[in-house]
Design a protein around this motif. Structure first.
Motif, short mmCIF file in Angstrom:
data_model
loop_
_atom_site.label_atom_id
_atom_site.label_comp_id
_atom_site.label_asym_id
_atom_site.label_seq_id
_atom_site.Cartn_x
_atom_site.Cartn_y
_atom_site.Cartn_z
N MET A 1 0.84 -1.44 -0.53
CA MET A 1 -0.09 -0.22 -0.29
C MET A 1 0.41 1.51 -0.31
SD MET A 1 -3.57 -0.13 2.43
CE MET A 1 -3.34 -1.10 3.71
N LEU A 2 2.16 1.08 0.59
CA LEU A 2 2.90 2.43 0.23
C LEU A 2 3.16 2.98 -1.09
CD1 LEU A 2 6.51 0.93 2.96
CD2 LEU A 2 4.08 2.65 3.33
N VAL A 3 3.40 4.13 -1.75
CA VAL A 3 3.64 4.85 -2.63
C VAL A 3 4.62 5.14 -2.97
CG1 VAL A 3 2.04 6.73 -2.03
CG2 VAL A 3 2.35 6.18 -4.04
N GLU A 4 5.98 4.80 -4.17
CA GLU A 4 7.25 5.43 -3.99
C GLU A 4 7.64 6.37 -5.22
OE1 GLU A 4 10.86 2.60 -5.61
OE2 GLU A 4 9.84 1.93 -3.72
N TRP A 5 8.40 7.25 -4.37
CA TRP A 5 8.54 7.96 -5.44
C TRP A 5 8.75 8.01 -6.79
CZ3 TRP A 5 6.92 12.59 -6.34
CH2 TRP A 5 7.35 13.83 -6.95
N ARG A 6 8.98 8.28 -7.52
CA ARG A 6 9.37 7.85 -8.92
C ARG A 6 9.48 9.54 -9.10
NH1 ARG A 6 4.09 5.79 -10.56
NH2 ARG A 6 4.47 7.39 -12.81
N ASP A 7 11.54 9.44 -10.28
CA ASP A 7 11.91 10.01 -10.66
C ASP A 7 10.44 11.27 -11.52
OD1 ASP A 7 13.54 10.63 -8.51
OD2 ASP A 7 15.33 9.17 -10.77
N ASP A 8 10.65 10.03 -12.60
CA ASP A 8 9.32 10.73 -13.57
C ASP A 8 8.11 10.96 -13.56
OD1 ASP A 8 7.88 8.52 -12.55
OD2 ASP A 8 6.54 8.21 -14.58
N ASN A 88 -12.56 15.41 2.43
CA ASN A 88 -13.86 15.81 3.77
C ASN A 88 -14.97 14.08 3.79
OD1 ASN A 88 -12.48 18.19 4.77
ND2 ASN A 88 -13.71 19.20 3.93
N ARG A 89 -15.09 13.63 2.82
CA ARG A 89 -15.60 13.29 2.62
C ARG A 89 -15.54 11.39 3.57
NH1 ARG A 89 -19.01 13.53 -3.44
NH2 ARG A 89 -19.62 16.09 -3.16
N LEU A 90 -14.02 11.55 2.77
CA LEU A 90 -13.63 10.48 3.95
C LEU A 90 -13.41 10.58 4.96
CD1 LEU A 90 -11.39 9.12 1.37
CD2 LEU A 90 -12.82 7.78 1.35
N LYS A 91 -13.06 11.78 5.44
CA LYS A 91 -13.30 12.29 7.16
C LYS A 91 -14.18 11.40 8.20
CE LYS A 91 -11.26 16.20 7.66
NZ LYS A 91 -11.16 17.23 7.53
N GLU A 92 -15.69 11.87 6.55
CA GLU A 92 -16.85 11.96 7.85
C GLU A 92 -17.32 10.38 7.87
OE1 GLU A 92 -18.96 14.48 9.03
OE2 GLU A 92 -17.29 15.32 9.06
N ARG A 93 -16.98 9.68 6.39
CA ARG A 93 -16.63 7.95 6.51
C ARG A 93 -16.12 7.56 7.70
NH1 ARG A 93 -15.82 5.06 1.54
NH2 ARG A 93 -16.36 3.63 2.82
N LEU A 94 -14.75 8.09 8.05
CA LEU A 94 -13.91 7.40 8.88
C LEU A 94 -14.42 7.80 10.41
CD1 LEU A 94 -9.79 8.88 8.39
CD2 LEU A 94 -10.85 6.20 8.83
N LYS A 95 -15.48 9.00 10.77
CA LYS A 95 -16.06 9.03 11.82
C LYS A 95 -17.04 8.13 11.91
CE LYS A 95 -15.01 14.15 11.73
NZ LYS A 95 -15.79 15.64 11.35
N VAL A 104 -9.63 2.48 4.67
CA VAL A 104 -8.15 2.30 4.66
C VAL A 104 -7.83 1.83 3.05
CG1 VAL A 104 -5.46 1.93 5.26
CG2 VAL A 104 -7.41 2.14 6.97
N SER A 105 -8.44 1.33 2.87
CA SER A 105 -8.17 1.08 1.28
C SER A 105 -8.55 1.80 0.18
CB SER A 105 -8.19 -0.76 0.76
OG SER A 105 -8.15 -1.83 1.68
N THR A 106 -10.09 2.24 0.82
CA THR A 106 -10.96 2.64 -0.16
C THR A 106 -9.89 4.15 0.12
OG1 THR A 106 -13.47 2.22 0.30
CG2 THR A 106 -12.88 4.36 -0.23
N MET A 107 -9.13 5.05 1.15
CA MET A 107 -8.60 6.02 1.35
C MET A 107 -7.09 5.87 0.21
SD MET A 107 -9.30 6.54 4.96
CE MET A 107 -8.04 7.81 5.62
N THR A 108 -6.41 4.73 0.50
CA THR A 108 -5.04 4.96 0.38
C THR A 108 -5.12 5.15 -1.60
OG1 THR A 108 -5.19 2.01 0.53
CG2 THR A 108 -3.96 4.12 1.76
#
Length: 139
Positions: A1-8, A88-95, A104-108
């Motif tokens: 789930m981590l995202v790696e920075w790519r030089d492109d 903001n919608r995701l934050k409301e769902r989190l609450k 977390v999958s949806t957010m990421t």
């Protein structure tokens, strides 16, 4: 789930490229907090920090676009506002739902795809505009 920075993903503007890398770092800190089973308060704190940094970055990017008279400032800003609205919608769902694997999958998924797409297209266009415009003063 981590995202790696790519030089492109570099857009050719050092300050913005550094901010983008920091966005990836903040995102990865959030994901790492979740993956290492930190308590929910810590995971939420990392998410709020990610959100706050994104808003700060957008303001800086928008300031730069105004300084260089970027022609698609309005459209670009609308994309930023849409991202903030979705967060903001995701934050409301989190609450309501709490921090679940599904949430977390949806957010990421949303954040990862949005960041990569936005940087690769919208932000890259700013870099091209600034780097190809001899009359554009750099801030």
């Amino acid at each position: 789930m981590l995202v790696e920075w790519r030089d492109d993903l570099n857009i050719g503007m050092l300050e913005i490229d550094i901010q983008h890398k920091l966005l990836f770092d903040k995102f990865n800190a959030f994901v790492s907090a979740y993956q290492s089973n930190q308590d929910q308060d810590e995971i939420m704190r990392m998410f709020w920090f990610l959100e706050a940094y994104a808003v700060t970055h957008f303001k800086e990017e928008e300031k730069l676009m105004q300084q260089v008279r970027y022609p698609d400032f309005v459209g670009h800003r609308e994309k930023h506002l849409a991202f903030i609205d979705q967060i903001n919608r995701l934050k409301e769902r989190l609450k309501v739902e709490g921090i679940t694997q599904n949430m977390v999958s949806t957010m990421t998924g949303f954040i990862t795809s949005w960041l990569i797409e936005h940087i690769s297209t919208m932000d890259r266009a700013i870099g091209r505009f600034v780097n190809n415009s001899p009359l554009t003063p750099l801030p």
